[in-house]
Design a protein around this motif. Structure first.
Motif, PDB file in Angstrom:
ATOM      1  N   SER A   2       0.919  -1.281   0.007  1.00 14.77           N
ATOM      2  CA  SER A   2       0.048   0.109   0.046  1.00 14.77           C
ATOM      3  C   SER A   2       0.847   1.086  -0.043  1.00 14.77           C
ATOM      4  N   VAL A   3       2.349   1.340   0.316  1.00 13.09           N
ATOM      5  CA  VAL A   3       2.930   2.287   0.049  1.00 13.09           C
ATOM      6  C   VAL A   3       4.021   2.194  -0.785  1.00 13.09           C
ATOM      7  N   GLY A   4       4.043   1.156  -1.729  1.00 13.11           N
ATOM      8  CA  GLY A   4       4.760   0.971  -2.810  1.00 13.11           C
ATOM      9  C   GLY A   4       6.338   0.525  -2.469  1.00 13.11           C
ATOM     10  N   VAL A   5       6.419  -0.208  -1.425  1.00  8.35           N
ATOM     11  CA  VAL A   5       7.764  -0.724  -0.943  1.00  8.35           C
ATOM     12  C   VAL A   5       7.822  -2.253  -1.373  1.00  8.35           C
ATOM     13  N   LEU A   6       8.620  -2.711  -2.044  1.00  8.51           N
ATOM     14  CA  LEU A   6       9.026  -3.910  -2.957  1.00  8.51           C
ATOM     15  C   LEU A   6       9.845  -4.789  -2.044  1.00  8.51           C
ATOM     16  N   GLY A   7      10.436  -4.056  -1.255  1.00  5.58           N
ATOM     17  CA  GLY A   7      11.388  -5.080  -0.291  1.00  5.58           C
ATOM     18  C   GLY A   7      12.152  -4.080   0.523  1.00  5.58           C
ATOM     19  N   PHE A   8      12.848  -4.572   1.471  1.00  2.50           N
ATOM     20  CA  PHE A   8      13.834  -3.862   2.314  1.00  2.50           C
ATOM     21  C   PHE A   8      14.741  -4.497   3.132  1.00  2.50           C
ATOM     22  N   MET A   9      15.724  -3.690   3.534  1.00  4.96           N
ATOM     23  CA  MET A   9      16.980  -4.617   4.094  1.00  4.96           C
ATOM     24  C   MET A   9      16.622  -4.249   5.861  1.00  4.96           C
ATOM     25  N   PRO A  35      -2.822   6.560  -1.519  1.00  2.00           N
ATOM     26  CA  PRO A  35      -2.126   7.758  -1.350  1.00  2.00           C
ATOM     27  C   PRO A  35      -1.672   8.388  -0.303  1.00  2.00           C
ATOM     28  N   LEU A  36      -2.436   8.093   0.727  1.00  2.00           N
ATOM     29  CA  LEU A  36      -2.415   8.769   2.026  1.00  2.00           C
ATOM     30  C   LEU A  36      -1.026   8.138   2.842  1.00  2.00           C
ATOM     31  N   LEU A  37      -1.204   6.686   3.033  1.00  2.00           N
ATOM     32  CA  LEU A  37      -0.074   5.963   3.458  1.00  2.00           C
ATOM     33  C   LEU A  37       1.301   6.317   2.947  1.00  2.00           C
ATOM     34  N   GLY A  38       1.124   6.214   1.450  1.00  2.00           N
ATOM     35  CA  GLY A  38       2.186   6.290   0.704  1.00  2.00           C
ATOM     36  C   GLY A  38       2.958   7.685   0.791  1.00  2.00           C
ATOM     37  N   THR A  39       2.151   8.749   0.727  1.00  3.70           N
ATOM     38  CA  THR A  39       2.853  10.043   1.130  1.00  3.70           C
ATOM     39  C   THR A  39       3.866  10.169   2.363  1.00  3.70           C
ATOM     40  N   VAL A  40       3.070   9.516   3.394  1.00  2.21           N
ATOM     41  CA  VAL A  40       3.593   9.939   4.726  1.00  2.21           C
ATOM     42  C   VAL A  40       4.620   8.866   4.857  1.00  2.21           C
ATOM     43  N   GLN A  41       4.769   7.731   4.188  1.00  2.92           N
ATOM     44  CA  GLN A  41       5.811   6.927   4.141  1.00  2.92           C
ATOM     45  C   GLN A  41       7.061   7.510   3.305  1.00  2.92           C
ATOM     46  N   TYR A  86       7.549  10.561   2.839  1.00  2.88           N
ATOM     47  CA  TYR A  86       8.202  11.735   3.375  1.00  2.88           C
ATOM     48  C   TYR A  86       9.046  11.381   4.598  1.00  2.88           C
ATOM     49  N   LEU A  87       8.668  10.468   5.240  1.00  5.29           N
ATOM     50  CA  LEU A  87       9.595  10.176   6.392  1.00  5.29           C
ATOM     51  C   LEU A  87      10.750   9.364   6.030  1.00  5.29           C
ATOM     52  N   TYR A  88      10.790   8.449   4.816  1.00 10.01           N
ATOM     53  CA  TYR A  88      11.733   7.723   4.278  1.00 10.01           C
ATOM     54  C   TYR A  88      12.768   8.869   3.709  1.00 10.01           C
ATOM     55  N   ASP A  89      12.343   9.692   3.178  1.00  9.40           N
ATOM     56  CA  ASP A  89      13.024  10.973   2.440  1.00  9.40           C
ATOM     57  C   ASP A  89      13.776  11.664   3.685  1.00  9.40           C
ATOM     58  N   LEU A  90      13.301  11.976   4.628  1.00  8.86           N
ATOM     59  CA  LEU A  90      13.900  12.669   5.944  1.00  8.86           C
ATOM     60  C   LEU A  90      14.973  11.650   6.290  1.00  8.86           C
ATOM     61  N   MET A  91      14.788  10.474   6.565  1.00  8.26           N
ATOM     62  CA  MET A  91      15.723   9.479   7.039  1.00  8.26           C
ATOM     63  C   MET A  91      16.890   9.376   6.221  1.00  8.26           C
ATOM     64  N   LEU A  92      16.804   9.338   4.919  1.00 12.53           N
ATOM     65  CA  LEU A  92      18.047   9.290   3.871  1.00 12.53           C
ATOM     66  C   LEU A  92      18.607  10.316   3.914  1.00 12.53           C
ATOM     67  N   LYS A  93      18.107  11.881   4.122  1.00 12.68           N
ATOM     68  CA  LYS A  93      18.705  13.112   4.063  1.00 12.68           C
ATOM     69  C   LYS A  93      19.296  13.247   5.371  1.00 12.68           C
ATOM     70  N   GLY A  94      18.908  12.657   6.347  1.00 12.72           N
ATOM     71  CA  GLY A  94      19.607  12.705   7.874  1.00 12.72           C
ATOM     72  C   GLY A  94      20.739  11.666   7.827  1.00 12.72           C
ATOM     73  N   ASN A  95      20.979  10.800   6.947  1.00 15.63           N
ATOM     74  CA  ASN A  95      22.035  10.023   6.896  1.00 15.63           C
ATOM     75  C   ASN A  95      22.765  10.139   5.656  1.00 15.63           C
ATOM     76  N   LYS A  96      23.109  11.330   5.330  1.00 16.25           N
ATOM     77  CA  LYS A  96      24.200  11.525   4.448  1.00 16.25           C
ATOM     78  C   LYS A  96      24.050  11.369   2.859  1.00 16.25           C
ATOM     79  N   ILE A  97      22.500  11.347   2.887  1.00 19.51           N
ATOM     80  CA  ILE A  97      22.258  11.032   1.372  1.00 19.51           C
ATOM     81  C   ILE A  97      21.266  12.204   0.827  1.00 19.51           C
ATOM     82  N   PRO A  98      21.967  13.298   0.574  1.00 16.25           N
ATOM     83  CA  PRO A  98      21.287  14.811   0.561  1.00 16.25           C
ATOM     84  C   PRO A  98      20.075  14.619  -0.405  1.00 16.25           C
ATOM     85  N   SER A  99      20.095  13.938  -1.628  1.00 15.24           N
ATOM     86  CA  SER A  99      19.062  13.803  -2.529  1.00 15.24           C
ATOM     87  C   SER A  99      17.758  13.187  -1.985  1.00 15.24           C
TER      88      SER A  99
END
Length: 342
Positions: free
Chosen positions: A186-193, A300-306, A308-321
């Motif tokens: 529902s949030v478009g995640v195909l897999g994760f580590m 759309p709602l859950l996907g947008t939230v997920q 946004y949070l994942y984008d913040l997490m990546l940016k907070g871990n030295k992946i500026p894009s």
């Protein structure tokens, strides 16, 4: 006992902070500490067929709720209620980084491969597109995935030059099935580590043509890759080098969304339209059907939230894009042309 625990927790947090601001220290962790930690963690839960990451997160949330409820019931002061909850969260964060997350702070693949980042070159990009479409069309396959495709991918990962700083895959490291697969779809995640037990999780809703690429993508994360563009690069490189037709096609086909996104931004409308027409109609039909398949599962709602949070997490871990890092795989493929031979 409590004081010793706090000192140990703070000491680990200091180590993580030092690694965050020192690429050499992050690289040392990735090539010296992480191989041992990941092998031990993944081995410890290799007998479990489902994701222990999900079990741990659910258990941690339930524990925090129970601690809060007990503190409120006993009418403790607010800070005495929140302190144990904060400690639970702190230990999870430390576990996340020591188990895998410090890989975010290692040297980039460009540095490890001694390849400099290049400025965008229109002619170079268009040459890449031409070669890519030819290979995509030529790889089109309706063959079923053989049972040994995962071992084929692992063998090719083991052939990656040691200078690239990836761990060697272990026989017991297999993908786990998800307990909450529908939520991820529902949030478009195909897999994760999974960083807590060095597990790779693959969404059971994946279509056959997506499975090898996603498996290779998540396996690269397990082997020490942090950035999404590098994970996509290795998935593409490994799959397209395979002698198994269905795996090779998955490599080219799964890159198509990133190719089209980059081409839409870089090409004039007429050239972009010509690019689409040059793709085998059967592949275009399969791609459109796949897009529709995932749109029907997406919230759309859950996907947008997920997102946004994942984008913040990546940016907070030295992946500026942030989440745009996935799209940068095309830059990496062009820069690394013929630098890695498997």
């Amino acid at each position: 006992m409590k004081r010793t625990r706090y000192i140990f927790l703070v000491s680990l947090a200091v180590f993580i902070l030092l690694a965050r601001y020192n690429d050499a220290m992050g690289e040392w962790y990735a090539t010296t500490i992480y191989p041992v930690v990941s092998a031990a963690l993944s081995w410890s839960v290799s007998w479990v067929p489902f994701s222990m990451e999900e079990v741990l997160v659910v258990a941690a949330v339930l524990l925090a709720v129970w601690v809060l409820w007990r503190g409120i019931r006993n009418r403790k002061r607010w800070w005495k209620v929140m302190l144990p909850v904060a400690e639970i969260a702190a230990w999870l964060v430390v576990w996340f980084y020591l188990g895998w997350g410090i890989n975010y702070f290692r040297e980039s693949i460009y540095e490890r491969a001694s390849v400099g980042k290049q400025q965008f070159n229109q002619e170079e990009f268009e040459n890449f597109l031409q070669g890519y479409v030819e290979n995509l069309n030529g790889s089109f396959s309706v063959d079923a995935l053989p049972d040994n495709f995962k071992e084929d991918i692992k063998v090719r990962f083991a052939q990656i030059p040691s200078r690239m700083g990836l761990c060697s895959p272990k026989g017991w490291q297999q993908d786990k099935w998800l307990l909450f697969g529908g939520v991820y779809s529902s949030v478009g995640v195909l897999g994760f580590m999974g960083p807590f037990f060095a597990e790779m999780q693959i969404n059971g809703d994946l279509l056959p043509q997506q499975i090898p690429f996603c498996y290779a993508h998540e396996l690269s994360h397990l082997l020490g890759v942090s950035s999404e563009d590098e994970a996509n690069f290795w998935a593409y490189t490994i799959c397209t080098a395979s002698s198994i037709p269905a795996v090779r096609y998955s490599g080219y086909f799964s890159l198509l969304p990133y190719v089209l996104s980059n081409a839409r931004m870089a090409l004039p409308p007429d050239s972009y339209k010509a690019l689409l027409i040059s793709i085998n109609p059967q592949i275009r039909e399969q791609f459109n059907a796949q897009q529709q398949y995932w749109r029907e599962k997406y919230s759309p709602l859950l996907g947008t939230v997920q997102g946004y949070l994942y984008d913040l997490m990546l940016k907070g871990n030295k992946i500026p894009s942030g989440t745009k890092n996935y799209l940068q795989v095309i830059d990496l493929i062009i820069a690394m042309d013929n630098k890695i031979n498997l």
